[in-house]
Write an enzyme that holds these catalytic residues in place. Structure first.
Site, PDB file in Angstrom:
ATOM      1  N   HIS A  43     -10.494  -5.294   8.183  1.00 18.30           N
ATOM      2  CA  HIS A  43     -11.459  -5.104   7.037  1.00 18.30           C
ATOM      3  C   HIS A  43     -12.508  -4.041   7.090  1.00 18.30           C
ATOM      4  O   HIS A  43     -12.955  -3.658   6.297  1.00 18.30           O
ATOM      5  CB  HIS A  43     -11.982  -6.435   6.251  1.00 18.30           C
ATOM      6  CG  HIS A  43     -10.728  -7.458   6.098  1.00 18.30           C
ATOM      7  ND1 HIS A  43      -9.989  -8.019   6.712  1.00 18.30           N
ATOM      8  CD2 HIS A  43     -10.316  -8.004   4.793  1.00 18.30           C
ATOM      9  CE1 HIS A  43      -9.158  -8.918   6.318  1.00 18.30           C
ATOM     10  NE2 HIS A  43      -9.315  -8.954   5.066  1.00 18.30           N
TER      11      HIS A  43
ATOM     12  N   PRO B 259      -0.195   0.845   6.177  1.00 18.45           N
ATOM     13  CA  PRO B 259       1.013   1.090   5.441  1.00 18.45           C
ATOM     14  C   PRO B 259       1.385   2.407   4.907  1.00 18.45           C
ATOM     15  O   PRO B 259       2.667   3.014   4.629  1.00 18.45           O
ATOM     16  CB  PRO B 259       1.656  -0.286   4.804  1.00 18.45           C
ATOM     17  CG  PRO B 259       0.678  -1.051   5.369  1.00 18.45           C
ATOM     18  CD  PRO B 259      -0.822  -0.127   5.658  1.00 18.45           C
TER      19      PRO B 259
ATOM     20  N   GLU C 108       0.647  -0.996  -0.045  1.00 18.01           N
ATOM     21  CA  GLU C 108       0.022  -0.082  -0.332  1.00 18.01           C
ATOM     22  C   GLU C 108       0.999   1.399  -0.056  1.00 18.01           C
ATOM     23  O   GLU C 108       0.634   2.253  -0.475  1.00 18.01           O
ATOM     24  CB  GLU C 108      -0.774  -0.048   1.204  1.00 18.01           C
ATOM     25  CG  GLU C 108      -2.240  -0.942   0.971  1.00 18.01           C
ATOM     26  CD  GLU C 108      -1.784  -2.277   1.307  1.00 18.01           C
ATOM     27  OE1 GLU C 108      -0.751  -2.652   1.788  1.00 18.01           O
ATOM     28  OE2 GLU C 108      -2.493  -3.289   0.780  1.00 18.01           O
TER      29      GLU C 108
ATOM     30  N   PHE D 198      -6.573  -1.466   5.444  1.00 17.89           N
ATOM     31  CA  PHE D 198      -5.261  -1.615   4.933  1.00 17.89           C
ATOM     32  C   PHE D 198      -4.307  -0.676   4.531  1.00 17.89           C
ATOM     33  O   PHE D 198      -3.304  -0.657   4.031  1.00 17.89           O
ATOM     34  CB  PHE D 198      -5.228  -2.807   3.564  1.00 17.89           C
ATOM     35  CG  PHE D 198      -6.042  -3.941   3.942  1.00 17.89           C
ATOM     36  CD1 PHE D 198      -6.368  -4.421   4.909  1.00 17.89           C
ATOM     37  CD2 PHE D 198      -6.147  -4.676   2.777  1.00 17.89           C
ATOM     38  CE1 PHE D 198      -6.862  -5.850   5.256  1.00 17.89           C
ATOM     39  CE2 PHE D 198      -6.758  -6.046   2.819  1.00 17.89           C
ATOM     40  CZ  PHE D 198      -7.134  -6.380   4.095  1.00 17.89           C
TER      41      PHE D 198
END
Lengths: 417, 335
Positions: free
Chosen positions: B139, B99, B70, B96
């Site tokens: 998620h 990062p 990412e 997500f």
């Protein structure tokens, strides 16, 4: 010079009203001689002289409310000329509070009457130039509602009867968002200051009723046998005792069986604290208003002992001479309104206690006993209790047990063994 | 709904995720400088099929499958943006993004101020977010507040297909970075009329979904449908609620919020993110600053809990429900 200041005579008081001076300027006073009488929220106290000397100045007027730390009297210490240095030292020794600013009455009043109101209501007050602190609230927890502000604009202050802001408020313009309506003018008569004892009672009652979910239940008690017993004792030449002393003894026995009513609820710790002492408060009506002196250790006293102690504290209450000890430590309160003629009430619990009983008028009534109509001395009683701590069934059991003792006084004897 | 569909305009019935695809396609057709980057966005069409078909239409040079990285996706997009492209970076899930947070925080959001406006970063980060689809914990994160705290990046959250396309096109056209949050639970929950042609929904403008007098209910994304249910039920009880869909969390639509609160005097804010530090706090602060004297009751929030998003057996317990919202509304109107 020695300044005599109002100090905290107990329970963290902040102000007191000067009721009378016991000395005049120029008087010679001895050490510990009472100088001035001050009425606090609860008691009337005398401030003694810290030194022997002469009264030089009297600074506060009778009727004035002064804060703790205010200099009330200035004395000149007896003996050799006092150096300023010494004077200062003795001053500090007598009274650690160093500020001597005279109370600004208006400001103190405002602080103590900080009102609850939503911002929306405050805006209405602001736009209509109403001092919201002057408005009495009728909403939840005494909150000032929009309607209260509108009513204030129309009618002026109804409960707050003091101070000059009164007139100012009445001169305000019409409500911004309300139609103009002609209110019938009501002439104001004499005003009664709402402070001191009266205000303290008001505060205490409001607090109790707002924080404790009250339930009151009613019962009737046949007091014929106690009355008879009392007469019999009298006939035998024994010093007469009041019926109320029997009631208190019976209450103590009932409380021992249902200790949940001789308790306090500690919400923070989430505990119901059962008290080991049975200190019965007696609601007393005095010229100054309601006050609750306490019969300490009623469980350790005989009925005659209770009678004597009741007489003593009630007399002091009437004379406004109760000591702090006489007013503290109550675990359960009794309101004996029978002699005044009441037949029922929903009494407010003496916070933080859990319950309170009121005894009402005793009168001869036709009662059915063993299928026969007989005339008995009947008395109504009301019991308010904290429904968080106890339920109705327990309260009924408690008063039933009490009635059992009163209706059959010999049963009490068993408890005394 | 403020979905204004003019009768002459040709429309299609689309789901929210289809509207997102439609928005990208519409813009990519018009502008060669628009690229899509992300994990599986090409042949696979993206984890939620949001980029389905785009690679066939625009080729692998413009719809680029990236490694699972990412920070790389966002960092590359920033470089492309500075050099004249308009990249759309897809995060498979907002959870997500961590990062890539450093790239967003340190570079994307501040290149404009760092270069005194010599360079800007005209990129969009698309990220599905929120719970309710039985995905594992990360998620389901709803961490919009991490981004509303960052000056230099706009945060946009549509709640319906019409707004999704209109806001996405506005985000692509925006000269600065935009985090475009897509409410997963609403991806395929319902269809609505979406114009075929290009149109925009202004960023920074809230929508008044229902007008009311008694209380202002404020929601965004997934929580709009929860709020709608509660508001409908409350109207049956005689409580008239004004429902605002914020649509943009940064910058907030001060005017719409403040005007509504001045009218109703009561506020209930709903978000599924944990309560502490949630974006609802900024809405409260705004109201406190600009409409304090109009409040008739304390402002209340219905939010997720201060705990990581739970596994799916408990997610319905975690997410605000119409019942919880109704309770809050009742508290507000009966205070």
């Amino acid at each position: 010079m020695v300044e005599v200041k109002l100090h905290d005579v107990g329970e963290g008081m902040t102000e007191g009203e000067i009721t009378q001076y016991l000395v005049n300027v120029g008087d010679h006073v001895k050490i510990d001689q009472p100088l001035v009488e001050v009425q606090t929220d609860k008691v009337s106290a005398e401030l003694p002289s810290p030194v022997a000397g002469t009264v030089k100045e009297i600074l506060a007027e009778v009727g004035e409310v002064v804060t703790v730390g205010t200099t009330v009297i200035v004395l000149e210490k007896e003996g050799a000329a006092v150096t300023p240095h010494e004077s200062k030292a003795s001053q500090e020794k007598e009274e650690p509070v160093s500020f001597t600013i005279k109370i600004n009455k208006g400001r103190a009043e405002r602080q103590s009457e900080r009102v609850l109101a939503t911002p929306y209501t405050r805006r209405i007050a602001l736009e209509n130039k109403v001092d919201i602190e002057q408005v009495s609230g009728t909403g939840p927890a005494g909150r000032v509602t929009d309607e209260d502000v509108f009513r204030f604009m129309k009618e002026g202050p109804s409960k707050t009867v003091e101070e000059t802001s009164h007139e100012e408020a009445q001169q305000t313009t019409e409500p911004v968002s309300e139609k103009k309506e002609e209110a019938a003018p009501v002439r104001a008569g004499k005003t009664i200051p709402y402070r001191g004892r009266r205000k303290q009672i008001g505060k205490k009652m409001t607090h109790s009723l707002m924080t404790i979910p009250h339930v009151t239940h009613f019962d009737e008690v046949d007091v014929t046998n106690v009355m008879k017993l009392r007469e019999e004792l009298k006939a035998e030449g024994i010093k007469p005792v009041s019926v109320a002393s029997f009631f208190i003894k019976a209450l103590v026995f009932a409380l021992k069986e249902y200790p949940v009513f001789n308790a306090v609820l500690d919400e923070e710790k989430e505990e119901i604290v059962l008290k080991e002492e049975y200190n019965i408060g007696l609601a007393a009506d005095t010229d100054e208003g309601l006050i609750v002196p306490v019969v300490q250790g009623a469980d350790r006293l005989s009925i005659t002992g209770i009678n004597d102690e009741m007489k003593r504290v009630m007399k002091l209450a009437k004379e406004n001479k109760l000591s702090k000890k006489d007013l503290s430590g109550g675990t359960f309160t009794v309101s004996n309104v029978g002699p005044l003629g009441s037949t029922g009430a929903t009494p407010i619990i003496n916070h933080p206690e859990v319950a309170l009983v009121a005894f009402h008028k005793t009168k001869k009534m036709p009662v059915v006993i063993d299928d026969e109509i007989v005339i008995r001395q009947m008395m109504n009683m009301s019991m308010s209790f904290d429904h968080r701590v106890a339920d109705g069934a327990t309260a009924v059991a408690f008063t039933s047990r009490f009635a059992e003792f009163i209706e059959n006084p010999t049963k009490m004897m068993l408890e005394m063994m | 709904m403020t979905t204004k569909t003019m009768t002459e305009v040709k429309t299609n019935k689309l789901t929210l995720v289809q509207a997102v695809t439609d928005g990208m396609r519409t813009m990519m057709k018009e502008h060669d400088d628009i690229l899509v980057l992300g994990e599986d966005v090409g042949q696979n069409g993206g984890v939620f099929r949001a980029t389905e078909g785009l690679v066939h239409e625009f080729g692998e040079d413009r719809v680029i499958d990236t490694p699972l990285a990412e920070a790389g996706i966002v960092g590359t997009s920033i470089g492309l943006a500075i050099n004249g492209f308009r990249p759309i970076a897809e995060m498979q899930f907002l959870g997500f993004v961590y990062p890539a947070y450093e790239q967003i925080m340190t570079h994307a959001s501040r290149i404009r101020s760092r270069t005194m406006s010599k360079f800007s970063v005209p990129m969009v980060i698309r990220a599905p977010y929120g719970g309710g689809i039985r995905a594992p914990e990360i998620h389901s994160d709803s961490v919009e507040a991490l981004f509303t705290h960052m000056p230099g990046i706009k945060v946009v959250v549509p709640s319906n297909p019409y707004d999704a396309k209109g806001l996405l096109i506005a985000a692509i056209e925006d000269p600065d970075p935009v985090l475009f949050m897509e409410p997963m639970r609403s991806y395929r929950a319902f269809k609505a009329d979406v114009p075929e042609s290009k149109y925009t929904v202004e960023i920074g403008k809230a929508a008044t979904l229902t007008e009311g007098e008694d209380v202002t209910v404020i929601a965004w994304g997934n929580m709009v449908s929860v709020a709608q249910k509660a508001v409908e039920q409350m109207s049956g009880d005689g409580v008239s609620c004004e429902l605002l869909d914020l649509r943009t969390l940064y910058p907030l639509d001060r005017e719409t919020i403040v005007e509504s609160v001045k009218k109703t005097g009561r506020v209930v804010i709903i978000h599924e993110a944990p309560e502490t530090g949630g974006a609802g706090n900024d809405v409260m602060a705004l109201i406190n600053d600009e409409a304090f004297l109009y409040l008739r009751a304390p402002m209340t929030k219905v939010a997720g809990f201060d705990a990581p998003f739970p596994f799916f057996a408990l997610e319905e317990e975690y997410l605000p429900t119409p019942a919880r919202v109704k309770h809050a509304i009742k508290e507000a109107v009966t205070f």
